[in-house]
Design an enzyme around this catalytic site. Structure first.
Site, PDB file in Angstrom:
ATOM      1  N   THR A   1      -5.674   2.575  -7.245  1.00 38.47           N
ATOM      2  CA  THR A   1      -6.995   2.290  -6.671  1.00 38.47           C
ATOM      3  C   THR A   1      -7.979   3.352  -7.144  1.00 38.47           C
ATOM      4  OG1 THR A   1      -5.953   1.217  -4.798  1.00 38.47           O
ATOM      5  CG2 THR A   1      -8.231   1.946  -4.492  1.00 38.47           C
TER       6      THR A   1
ATOM      7  N   SER B   1       0.834  -1.207   0.000  1.00 39.71           N
ATOM      8  CA  SER B   1       0.000   0.000   0.000  1.00 39.71           C
ATOM      9  C   SER B   1       0.864   1.250   0.000  1.00 39.71           C
ATOM     10  CB  SER B   1      -0.891   0.009   1.243  1.00 39.71           C
ATOM     11  OG  SER B   1      -1.475   1.286   1.426  1.00 39.71           O
TER      12      SER B   1
ATOM     13  N   TYR C   1      -2.989   5.669  -4.304  1.00 38.00           N
ATOM     14  CA  TYR C   1      -4.183   6.512  -4.440  1.00 38.00           C
ATOM     15  C   TYR C   1      -3.702   7.777  -5.145  1.00 38.00           C
ATOM     16  CZ  TYR C   1      -6.550   3.671  -0.861  1.00 38.00           C
ATOM     17  OH  TYR C   1      -7.125   2.645  -0.158  1.00 38.00           O
TER      18      TYR C   1
ATOM     19  N   HIS D   1     -13.371  -3.351  -2.564  1.00 34.91           N
ATOM     20  CA  HIS D   1     -12.526  -2.818  -1.492  1.00 34.91           C
ATOM     21  C   HIS D   1     -12.840  -3.523  -0.159  1.00 34.91           C
ATOM     22  CE1 HIS D   1      -9.855   0.904  -1.134  1.00 34.91           C
ATOM     23  NE2 HIS D   1      -9.828   0.436   0.085  1.00 34.91           N
TER      24      HIS D   1
ATOM     25  N   LYS E   1      -7.507  -0.887  -9.606  1.00 44.20           N
ATOM     26  CA  LYS E   1      -8.143  -1.682  -8.545  1.00 44.20           C
ATOM     27  C   LYS E   1      -9.455  -1.041  -8.122  1.00 44.20           C
ATOM     28  CE  LYS E   1      -7.403  -3.391  -3.843  1.00 44.20           C
ATOM     29  NZ  LYS E   1      -8.177  -2.484  -2.995  1.00 44.20           N
TER      30      LYS E   1
ATOM     31  N   GLY F   1      -7.093 -10.065   1.499  1.00 46.02           N
ATOM     32  CA  GLY F   1      -6.845  -8.863   2.277  1.00 46.02           C
ATOM     33  C   GLY F   1      -6.689  -9.215   3.744  1.00 46.02           C
TER      34      GLY F   1
HETATM   35  C1  LIG Z   1      -7.098  -2.751   6.991  1.00 48.93           C
HETATM   36  C2  LIG Z   1      -7.277  -2.590   5.511  1.00 48.93           C
HETATM   37  C3  LIG Z   1      -6.553  -1.620   4.851  1.00 48.93           C
HETATM   38  C4  LIG Z   1      -6.698  -1.464   3.472  1.00 48.93           C
HETATM   39  N1  LIG Z   1      -5.924  -0.539   2.830  1.00 48.93           N
HETATM   40  C5  LIG Z   1      -6.002  -0.441   1.477  1.00 48.93           C
HETATM   41  C6  LIG Z   1      -5.128   0.434   0.769  1.00 48.93           C
HETATM   42  O1  LIG Z   1      -4.280   1.100   1.362  1.00 48.93           O
HETATM   43  N2  LIG Z   1      -5.269   0.506  -0.569  1.00 48.93           N
HETATM   44  C7  LIG Z   1      -6.198  -0.233  -1.253  1.00 48.93           C
HETATM   45  O2  LIG Z   1      -6.285  -0.133  -2.484  1.00 48.93           O
HETATM   46  N3  LIG Z   1      -7.019  -1.088  -0.609  1.00 48.93           N
HETATM   47  C8  LIG Z   1      -6.929  -1.222   0.721  1.00 48.93           C
HETATM   48  N4  LIG Z   1      -7.728  -2.126   1.368  1.00 48.93           N
HETATM   49  C9  LIG Z   1      -8.626  -3.022   0.590  1.00 48.93           C
HETATM   50  C10 LIG Z   1      -7.892  -4.327   0.205  1.00 48.93           C
HETATM   51  O3  LIG Z   1      -6.883  -4.055  -0.750  1.00 48.93           O
HETATM   52  C11 LIG Z   1      -8.837  -5.369  -0.413  1.00 48.93           C
HETATM   53  O4  LIG Z   1      -9.534  -4.818  -1.496  1.00 48.93           O
HETATM   54  C12 LIG Z   1      -9.830  -6.021   0.565  1.00 48.93           C
HETATM   55  O5  LIG Z   1      -9.304  -6.076   1.871  1.00 48.93           O
HETATM   56  C13 LIG Z   1     -10.149  -7.421   0.086  1.00 48.93           C
HETATM   57  O6  LIG Z   1     -11.138  -8.000   0.867  1.00 48.93           O
HETATM   58  P1  LIG Z   1     -10.875  -9.049   2.069  1.00 48.93           P
HETATM   59  O7  LIG Z   1     -10.262  -8.274   3.180  1.00 48.93           O
HETATM   60  O8  LIG Z   1     -12.243  -9.540   2.362  1.00 48.93           O
HETATM   61  O9  LIG Z   1      -9.965 -10.163   1.570  1.00 48.93           O
HETATM   62  C14 LIG Z   1      -7.606  -2.289   2.753  1.00 48.93           C
HETATM   63  C15 LIG Z   1      -8.321  -3.266   3.428  1.00 48.93           C
HETATM   64  C16 LIG Z   1      -8.157  -3.431   4.801  1.00 48.93           C
HETATM   65  C17 LIG Z   1      -8.937  -4.520   5.487  1.00 48.93           C
END
Ligand SMILES: Cc1cc2nc3c(=O)[nH]c(=O)nc-3n(C[C@H](O)[C@H](O)[C@H](O)COP(=O)(O)O)c2cc1C
Length: 359
Positions: free
Chosen positions: A155, A106, A129, A256, A232, A310
């Site tokens: 994203t 990230s 981002y 997300h 994304k 994630g």
């Molecule tokens: C704690 C957390 C932080 C996240 N931070 C980002 C991020 O910085 N950038 C991003 O594109 N998605 C972020 N996401 C979304 C994840 O990339 C991903 O799309 C999502 O967690 C997938 O679903 P899952 O957690 O059910 O596997 C984040 C998700 C979580 C849970």
């Protein structure tokens, strides 16, 4: 004894983490309608196995935009891994490399891109981002290229961070001692200031993210890097078609993890129309609620080239650092290898639309 399913790591992580941190990791936007919907959508899909196929040596390996992976599995970008463990992304990278899985770092990683790269033995991608301050993007892209990152993930489902009631209720802010290690501190100051009733993360995004970018702006990023570009957060076939038109190399079909648009379509339900629209012209990755090796198989049957997990990676990290992430990945890899054998799929290419049924 190591846990046997991803859900056991979840239970252990919940016990170890402070309430507001757990809420930040687990929570969703709005009514949190999508947290169960994503899982329900995957559960409605059932596999249709073939038999009397030689599965004595199943080969789950794939190549994804030039990155060699032991299986079609990667870790989605998630901010601030140090929330789960002091070693943060360095520990995650070590585990991902050992498992042959991709790690998408990230933009808001809590360890530097260079330290993560030094610990990694497998492929790394960098997520961005789009900030108002474009010099920050240029700086990150240059550093990622120098450190050997293999692709960029932009994203596109977050012109700002959505209202997440748990974080607002907790007045959640990035704790002192944890910081976005790759960002100029002046860009990040609001993310540390907690206020009751408001999430500092949401406030920070409104201040720093550029909500005005459009398809035309992608050329600006393209001109500044030769790395493959992945978008994304795409859920509509129209956007998938535009992505192909604008020369995007890959898409992460994602809502997300239920943290952005409340009541968005579960990503797995969006996948078939997107796969049909792109027709092999760009690579497809699915994320959201992937919790079992069978989920990987389902995604491949519907046209994905790979999946990302994630939260489960953070559960493993909170459980026991790098060893915990390794175990989470190993559980998934073992489950997937077994699904391959029982499905009569010796290779990843053997998963097709005829191998899945919707209930
Ligand atoms: C704690 C957390 C932080 C996240 N931070 C980002 C991020 O910085 N950038 C991003 O594109 N998605 C972020 N996401 C979304 C994840 O990339 C991903 O799309 C999502 O967690 C997938 O679903 P899952 O957690 O059910 O596997 C984040 C998700 C979580 C849970």
């Amino acid at each position: 004894m190591a846990a046997l399913t991803l859900y056991e790591y979840r239970a252990a992580a919940k016990e170890r983490l402070d309430g507001p941190v757990w809420d930040f990791l687990e929570g969703g936007s709005g009514t949190e309608s999508m947290l169960s919907a994503g899982r329900a959508a995957l559960d409605r899909l059932r596999l249709r196995p073939r038999c009397l196929v030689d599965v004595s040596a199943c080969d789950p390996s794939v190549s994804l935009l030039g990155s060699r992976l032991a299986a079609p599995l990667g870790i989605a970008p998630m901010a601030y891994h140090q929330l789960a463990h002091p070693e943060g992304e360095v520990a995650t990278a070590r585990a991902a490399g050992a498992a042959g899985a991709l790690l998408t770092v990230s933009m808001f990683a809590s360890r530097t891109l260079e330290d993560i790269a030094a610990a990694a033995t497998g492929p790394l991608w960098l997520q961005l981002y789009w900030l108002r301050r474009r010099e920050s993007l240029v700086d990150l892209v240059r550093r990622a290229e120098d450190a050997g990152y293999e692709a960029l993930v932009l994203t596109v489902d977050a012109p700002r961070v959505a209202h997440r009631p748990r974080d607002a209720r907790n007045g959640f802010a990035v704790p002192a001692g944890i910081r976005a290690a790759n960002m100029d501190p002046s860009v990040m100051s609001t993310s540390h200031g907690g206020t009751a009733g408001e999430s500092a993360i949401a406030r920070h995004s409104k201040e720093q993210f550029d909500p005005s970018i459009t398809w035309e702006d992608l050329a600006w990023l393209r001109e500044r890097t030769s790395l493959p570009l992945v978008l994304k957060g795409v859920l509509a076939r129209e956007d998938a078609e535009l992505a192909v038109k604008y020369g995007v190399d890959g898409l992460v079909v994602s809502n997300h993890g239920g943290r952005q648009l409340d009541f968005a379509i579960p990503a797995v339900d969006a996948l078939p129309e997107i796969a049909e629209a792109v027709d092999g012209r760009c690579r497809l990755i699915l994320d959201g609620s992937i919790r079992h090796g069978a989920d990987i198989a389902k995604a491949l049957c519907l046209g994905a080239d790979a999946v990302f997990i994630g939260r489960p990676a953070l559960w493993g990290l909170a459980h026991s650092g790098s060893a915990g992430v390794s175990s989470v990945l190993q559980v998934l890899l073992d489950e997937f290898e077994e699904v391959m054998a029982l499905m009569g799929a010796a290779h990843v290419r053997d998963f097709g639309n005829s191998a899945i049924v919707h209930y």
